[in-house]
Design a protein around this motif. Structure first.
Motif, PDB file in Angstrom:
ATOM      1  N   LYS A  84       9.857  23.418 -25.401  1.00 29.50           N
ATOM      2  CA  LYS A  84      10.860  22.379 -25.486  1.00 29.50           C
ATOM      3  C   LYS A  84      10.199  21.087 -25.923  1.00 29.50           C
ATOM      4  CE  LYS A  84      14.520  20.891 -22.344  1.00 29.50           C
ATOM      5  NZ  LYS A  84      14.894  21.144 -20.943  1.00 29.50           N
ATOM      6  N   ALA A 109      20.888  40.060 -20.560  1.00 25.93           N
ATOM      7  CA  ALA A 109      20.851  38.647 -20.195  1.00 25.93           C
ATOM      8  C   ALA A 109      21.034  38.496 -18.685  1.00 25.93           C
ATOM      9  CB  ALA A 109      21.941  37.889 -20.949  1.00 25.93           C
ATOM     10  N   ASP A 143       7.637  23.514 -20.072  1.00 29.71           N
ATOM     11  CA  ASP A 143       8.123  24.853 -20.368  1.00 29.71           C
ATOM     12  C   ASP A 143       7.211  25.706 -21.231  1.00 29.71           C
ATOM     13  OD1 ASP A 143      10.420  24.801 -18.974  1.00 29.71           O
ATOM     14  OD2 ASP A 143      11.682  24.191 -20.662  1.00 29.71           O
ATOM     15  N   ILE A 159      14.382  33.321 -24.611  1.00 31.10           N
ATOM     16  CA  ILE A 159      15.179  34.324 -25.322  1.00 31.10           C
ATOM     17  C   ILE A 159      15.890  33.697 -26.522  1.00 31.10           C
ATOM     18  CG2 ILE A 159      15.550  36.057 -23.537  1.00 31.10           C
ATOM     19  CD1 ILE A 159      18.217  34.596 -22.968  1.00 31.10           C
ATOM     20  N   TYR A 182      20.211  23.696 -27.595  1.00 34.86           N
ATOM     21  CA  TYR A 182      19.246  23.452 -26.536  1.00 34.86           C
ATOM     22  C   TYR A 182      18.307  24.648 -26.482  1.00 34.86           C
ATOM     23  CZ  TYR A 182      22.842  25.987 -23.907  1.00 34.86           C
ATOM     24  OH  TYR A 182      23.779  26.875 -23.510  1.00 34.86           O
ATOM     25  N   PRO A 183      17.056  24.360 -26.210  1.00 32.64           N
ATOM     26  CA  PRO A 183      16.040  25.418 -26.293  1.00 32.64           C
ATOM     27  C   PRO A 183      16.338  26.566 -25.345  1.00 32.64           C
ATOM     28  CG  PRO A 183      15.040  23.254 -26.130  1.00 32.64           C
ATOM     29  CD  PRO A 183      16.490  23.068 -25.865  1.00 32.64           C
ATOM     30  N   THR A 184      15.929  27.749 -25.734  1.00 29.65           N
ATOM     31  CA  THR A 184      16.286  28.947 -24.983  1.00 29.65           C
ATOM     32  C   THR A 184      15.226  29.361 -23.967  1.00 29.65           C
ATOM     33  OG1 THR A 184      15.339  30.286 -26.722  1.00 29.65           O
ATOM     34  CG2 THR A 184      17.695  29.858 -26.859  1.00 29.65           C
ATOM     35  N   GLY A 185      14.267  28.468 -23.738  1.00 22.68           N
ATOM     36  CA  GLY A 185      13.301  28.763 -22.682  1.00 22.68           C
ATOM     37  C   GLY A 185      14.062  28.834 -21.367  1.00 22.68           C
ATOM     38  N   MET A 186      13.759  29.848 -20.533  1.00 19.77           N
ATOM     39  CA  MET A 186      14.532  29.960 -19.297  1.00 19.77           C
ATOM     40  C   MET A 186      13.636  29.784 -18.081  1.00 19.77           C
ATOM     41  SD  MET A 186      15.404  33.985 -19.397  1.00 19.77           S
ATOM     42  CE  MET A 186      15.810  33.885 -17.673  1.00 19.77           C
ATOM     43  N   GLY A 187      12.467  29.231 -18.327  1.00 20.17           N
ATOM     44  CA  GLY A 187      11.553  29.063 -17.214  1.00 20.17           C
ATOM     45  C   GLY A 187      10.742  30.332 -16.994  1.00 20.17           C
ATOM     46  N   LEU A 209      17.904  39.430 -16.809  1.00 18.35           N
ATOM     47  CA  LEU A 209      16.780  38.516 -16.954  1.00 18.35           C
ATOM     48  C   LEU A 209      16.804  37.405 -15.911  1.00 18.35           C
ATOM     49  CD1 LEU A 209      16.494  38.213 -20.822  1.00 18.35           C
ATOM     50  CD2 LEU A 209      14.697  38.938 -19.246  1.00 18.35           C
ATOM     51  N   VAL A 210      17.970  37.198 -15.319  1.00 25.30           N
ATOM     52  CA  VAL A 210      18.100  36.173 -14.296  1.00 25.30           C
ATOM     53  C   VAL A 210      17.298  36.567 -13.041  1.00 25.30           C
ATOM     54  CG1 VAL A 210      19.795  35.214 -12.696  1.00 25.30           C
ATOM     55  CG2 VAL A 210      20.286  35.328 -15.147  1.00 25.30           C
ATOM     56  N   HIS A 211      17.064  37.859 -12.892  1.00 27.25           N
ATOM     57  CA  HIS A 211      16.388  38.339 -11.682  1.00 27.25           C
ATOM     58  C   HIS A 211      14.882  38.378 -11.883  1.00 27.25           C
ATOM     59  CE1 HIS A 211      20.270  39.456  -9.935  1.00 27.25           C
ATOM     60  NE2 HIS A 211      20.585  39.786 -11.186  1.00 27.25           N
ATOM     61  N   GLU A 212      14.189  37.764 -10.925  1.00 28.58           N
ATOM     62  CA  GLU A 212      12.752  37.589 -11.091  1.00 28.58           C
ATOM     63  C   GLU A 212      12.001  38.917 -11.146  1.00 28.58           C
ATOM     64  OE1 GLU A 212      10.921  35.079  -8.194  1.00 28.58           O
ATOM     65  OE2 GLU A 212       8.979  35.270  -9.197  1.00 28.58           O
TER      66      GLU A 212
END
Lengths: 835, 109
Positions: A776, A808, A781, A751, A741-746, A811-814
């Motif tokens: 995607k 990683a 995206d 990544i 599944y594509p690694t675009g995280m929004g 990266l979850v934090h905006e």
């Protein structure tokens, strides 16, 4: 009574034109008849005929014999025996055959997909090029307009002989103008075919037997030889057919005044030359400045044309059946010889791929070269001069261009080898003077001739020895040949007026040898003074350290000589009592034996205690693994094969002296060479990537216009930085991951990542696109900021993985993503990602 | 310490496992996202990662048995899944946990 010499045929590539022509030269010096017999096949050949020897179709390991008969047969037997043991096994230069066409490697992603016209073949010479096609047709030689003219048999024979003489003269003229090297050797092989008594004899026989014209007789003879060679089991011999056809075509052209086939070919603009096959002389006749690449439907990697292409660094792909008919005149072609393929009329996206590929490769070359010209100095400032081994002025010039800081070993044996007459003082002076000029002030160590042992010289008539390495060689010969050594030393002394030359004596084992040579130098200086010749009165005099005895009398020797150079090859084999050419014991031969490493330490420390200079000029010097040891020893210089200089310098410039000293102490305490090698490899790995990310792999402006291009660009950045050695494999691994599944995280961030054996150094690369691309699906995206994470398949230790896991999580934090997107420069990105 | 399950929005005790095919990035991103969002909603959570460094922050049987719910945010089968035989499990693709953590916690009620 005939004499016989039985032997086993030693050459890997069989009896081909080059060794056969040398055989003919040597055999031709005797009046006796010399017949070469292949007992495996029963073939017999005239030993004085190159063609006849080649046509014997002899392969490595065949049991053979020479039968010698005539008035000087005893002398001939001795001479041929010497030739067979000493020189002949070295006549076959190793063929550099590019990667064998195994299972075709999968293509990079950009070259997959429909509507691409890709032809795959065999790479005969690497590189990438793009240009319009020029089709070369090779005409088989045929009768001139109006048919073959025919005279009497005697007339025709005379015409053939005259044509042969003309052809010889024109080949000699071209040899004189051709630079030394492959082209010269190939012309020489062709000359020997043209001069071959069997060839001419066979033509004459055909003429008289069949009452045909000279042209027909030539074609008939070429056909017969061609058949014999084509039927041989050896690919290499089959490819020699082209050489014979080539010479025949030229003789016919000369006989009937029709222009040489090659003369029809005019390449006036950059072109990819496409042909069914191409004769070496046709290739030589092309204007090489415009030949961007060569594509052939026939011909292997060992044909002389392929060898020439490699010598001139022209990309060449062969073995694509029918390519000369498939390609249209002036059709746009991309030749990717590194991947052994040709792309016909490439679409724009493939063109873009190769634009980037070529730019990347050029960059990588440039960086290696830039690197090569930096001084040899450790990262903490310790100097280690990195010099080159060389044997001709051309090599010296190339070595300095490639980053050599001096010449640590100029071998002079080559001036003596393969010559009918030994070189006199003037010939040598010309060479040494040229070398001194090339060096423009940088140091050059000229070693006096080291003949004997593995480098016998037929003209000195040294009797064959049971044990040549422990025998009559190098400095031990000088007393018997005063004229030779006097001429050489006078030439070196005179050239010393022109540059920074030093003189070095090989195979010294005791003090009196050095004293004798110093005395001789003083006498020669007196003569030169008397003649008013210029020379450097203070020319440094040094010796090779090859014989272990030297290590124990360094105090005495240091009183007599100015410098030392360790010949690590011979020193290793004398010290460990291992003949490296003997397969049964070769595995014992290693300079990484702890005892040998201790010996080096004793020698280097001993010389330095007496304030003298010491270098090393054996193969060990060119091994990048050993480079840290030399910094540990504190040796003054290492001298190596020029092609290895960039890699060794790279290591030296990364090392820190205290680490090297600690490494040296620890490996000298080890119990076996394997342990030493493992420790050296670990150290080498630690010099490479400790950093996951540097500014070199952060790019904040990119014109990549699709996900495909963006990922390829990131992988290429890592390739150019030496962190990935198989970009196609890494690209595939990244895509495999994307397909799960594509690694675009929004938020415009993706990544892509992978674990692959194509990764050499774990890395994080960053690319910011000028315009977002879809990640995607169309309209979904869009991604503008890419972070590529690549992990080596063999990655051990969790340190890097921990950092990446931490990254990683962050990266979850905006806020963190925003900081990355807003970063002003690569430095900020590195700071953000590193911690 | 166990939250009152009957009251909507009350603090819960959660356990979770994250795992993805390469185990390099998404495993950890999902773990971070679950921890972050759980904290925001006042839930207690312990997330076990099954990634390239093996199993980390491993859940004990006791912790699992004492939890109200298990969340699997995974792209590959969960290792040692027998530990979760007795607990209600909410399973979703790992990328959902990264992109829409809020929707998971909305379901918890």
């Amino acid at each position: 009574m005939a004499l016989e010499i039985p032997f086993t045929f030693p050459l890997k590539n069989g009896m081909h034109a080059r060794p056969a022509s040398r055989f003919q030269d040597v055999a031709g010096a005797y009046r006796s008849s010399i017949t070469f017999v292949n007992r495996q096949t029963g073939a017999r050949a005239n030993g004085k005929s190159t063609l006849s020897l080649v046509a014997s179709v002899t392969r490595q390991g065949d049991p053979c014999a020479l039968i010698i008969e005539g008035e000087d047969e005893e002398e001939a037997r001795q001479g041929m025996q010497r030739f067979l043991t000493d020189e002949f096994p070295g006549c076959d230069e190793d063929l550099v055959i590019p990667q064998a066409p195994g299972s075709p490697r999968s293509l990079p992603r950009a070259l997959r997909g429909e509507n691409l016209r890709i032809e795959r073949g065999i790479a005969a010479s690497g590189g990438i090029a793009r240009a319009p096609a020029v089709l070369l047709s090779r005409r088989a030689p045929g009768p001139p307009p109006g048919g073959w003219p025919k005279g009497t048999a005697d007339d025709e024979v005379a015409r053939v002989l005259a044509a042969v003489r003309d052809a010889q003269a024109s080949m000699r003229a071209r040899m004189d103008s051709a630079p030394r090297g492959v082209e010269h050797d190939i012309l020489r092989a062709h000359l020997s075919i043209a001069s071959d008594p069997e060839f001419a004899g066979s033509v004459e026989e055909t003429l008289r037997l069949k009452h045909c014209s000279a042209g027909e007789a030539l074609l008939e003879t070429a056909r017969r030889y061609g058949e014999t060679l084509s039927a041989s089991g050896s690919v290499y011999l089959r490819e020699r057919v082209l050489d014979i056809e080539d010479v025949t075509a030229r003789l016919i052209a000369a006989l009937y005044g029709v222009p040489d086939a090659g003369a029809h070919v005019q390449v006036t603009d950059d072109a990819v030359c496409v042909a069914e096959s191409l004769a070496p002389s046709d290739f030589i006749a092309l204007d090489r400045r415009h030949v961007r690449a060569l594509v052939l439907s026939q011909g292997g990697v060992t044909s002389h044309t392929a060898i020439l292409a490699r010598a001139f660094a022209i990309p060449c792909v062969t073995g694509i059946p029918g390519i000369h008919r498939t390609v249209r005149r002036a059709e746009d072609l991309i030749v990717d010889a590194d991947r052994a393929l040709v792309i016909l009329s490439p679409p724009e996206r493939v063109g873009r791929f190769y634009d980037r590929e070529s730019r990347k490769l050029a960059l990588m070359r440039a960086s290696l070269e830039r690197h090569a010209n930096l001084p040899g100095v450790s990262s903490d400032g310790k100097r280690l001069e990195i010099a080159a081994n060389a044997a001709s002025p051309e090599e010296v010039g190339a070595a300095f261009a490639g980053g050599a800081e001096g010449v640590g070993l100029f071998r002079t044996e080559m001036l003596f080898m393969g010559k009918e007459e030994l070189p006199g003082e003037e010939e040598q002076y010309a060479v040494y003077a040229e070398v001194a000029k090339c060096a423009s002030g940088r140091p050059v160590i000229i070693r006096t001739f080291d003949i004997g042992g593995d480098k016998p010289l037929p003209s000195l008539r040294i009797p064959p020895e049971e044990n040549p390495f422990l025998g009559y060689r190098a400095i031990r010969l000088y007393a018997e040949y005063p004229a030779l050594i006097n001429a050489q030393l006078r030439a070196i002394l005179r050239a010393s007026a022109l540059g920074n030359l030093k003189v070095m004596f090989p195979m010294v084992c005791s003090l009196h040898e050095v004293r004798a040579m110093k005395k001789l130098i003083l006498e020669l200086m007196k003569d030169l003074d008397a003649e008013g010749a210029a020379f450097n009165r203070q020319i440094p005099v040094g010796i090779m350290v090859e014989i272990p005895s030297v290590a124990f009398i360094l105090d005495q020797l240091c009183r007599e000589v100015d410098f030392f150079s360790i010949g690590s090859n011979d020193l290793t084999q004398y010290f460990l009592a291992v003949d490296r050419a003997n397969r049964n014991v070769a595995s014992l031969y290693t300079p990484f034996h702890p005892s040998f490493l201790r010996l080096l330490k004793q020698i280097i420390d001993g010389v330095h205690r007496h304030g003298k200079w010491i270098g090393l000029c054996g193969e060990m010097g060119g091994n990048p693994l050993a480079a840290p040891l030399f910094l540990g020893y504190g040796i003054d210089e290492i001298s190596l094969s020029p092609s290895l200089i960039p890699a060794v310098k790279d290591v030296v410039r990364r090392c820190r002296v205290p680490d090297c000293e600690a490494l040296l102490s620890s490996v000298m305490e080890m119990e076996d060479p394997e342990g030493v090698e493992t420790a050296l490899k670990d150290h080498a790995a630690s010099l490479r990537g400790s950093a996951l990310i540097t500014e070199d792999i952060v790019r904040l402006s990119s014109q990549s216009a699709s996900k495909d291009e963006a990922i390829r660009e990131l992988v290429d950045m890592l390739h150019a930085d030496g962190r990935v050695d198989d970009p196609d494999a890494v690209e595939d691994a990244v895509w495999l991951r994307e397909e799960t599944y594509p690694t675009g995280m929004g938020y415009g961030v993706a990544i892509p990542h992978c674990k692959s054996p194509g990764v050499t150094v774990n890395s994080i690369a960053v690319l910011k696109l000028d315009a977002p691309v879809f990640w995607k699906m169309p309209d979904q995206d869009p991604v503008q900021f890419l972070i590529l994470i690549t992990i080596a398949a063999s990655a051990k230790g969790d340190e890097h993985l921990k950092i990446i896991a931490g990254l990683a999580r962050r990266l979850v934090h905006e806020e963190f993503r925003q900081q990355l997107m807003d970063a002003a420069g690569p430095g900020t990105i590195v700071d953000l990602l590193e911690h | 310490m166990v939250g009152n399950e009957s009251e909507k929005g009350d603090a819960m005790k959660l356990v979770a496992v994250t795992a993805c095919p390469t185990g390099i990035a998404h495993t950890y991103m999902a773990a971070e996202q679950l921890e972050k969002t759980a904290k925001k909603h006042g839930h207690a959570i312990k997330v076990e990662t099954q990634g390239s460094m093996g199993i980390e922050n491993e859940l004990t049987q006791e912790e699992i048995d004492g939890a109200d719910l298990a969340i699997f945010a995974v792209g590959i089968p969960v290792r040692n899944i027998e530990r979760f035989a007795k607990i209600r499990v909410l399973e979703m693709p790992v990328q959902d946990a990264i992109k829409n953590p809020e929707s998971i916690f909305a379901k918890l009620g």
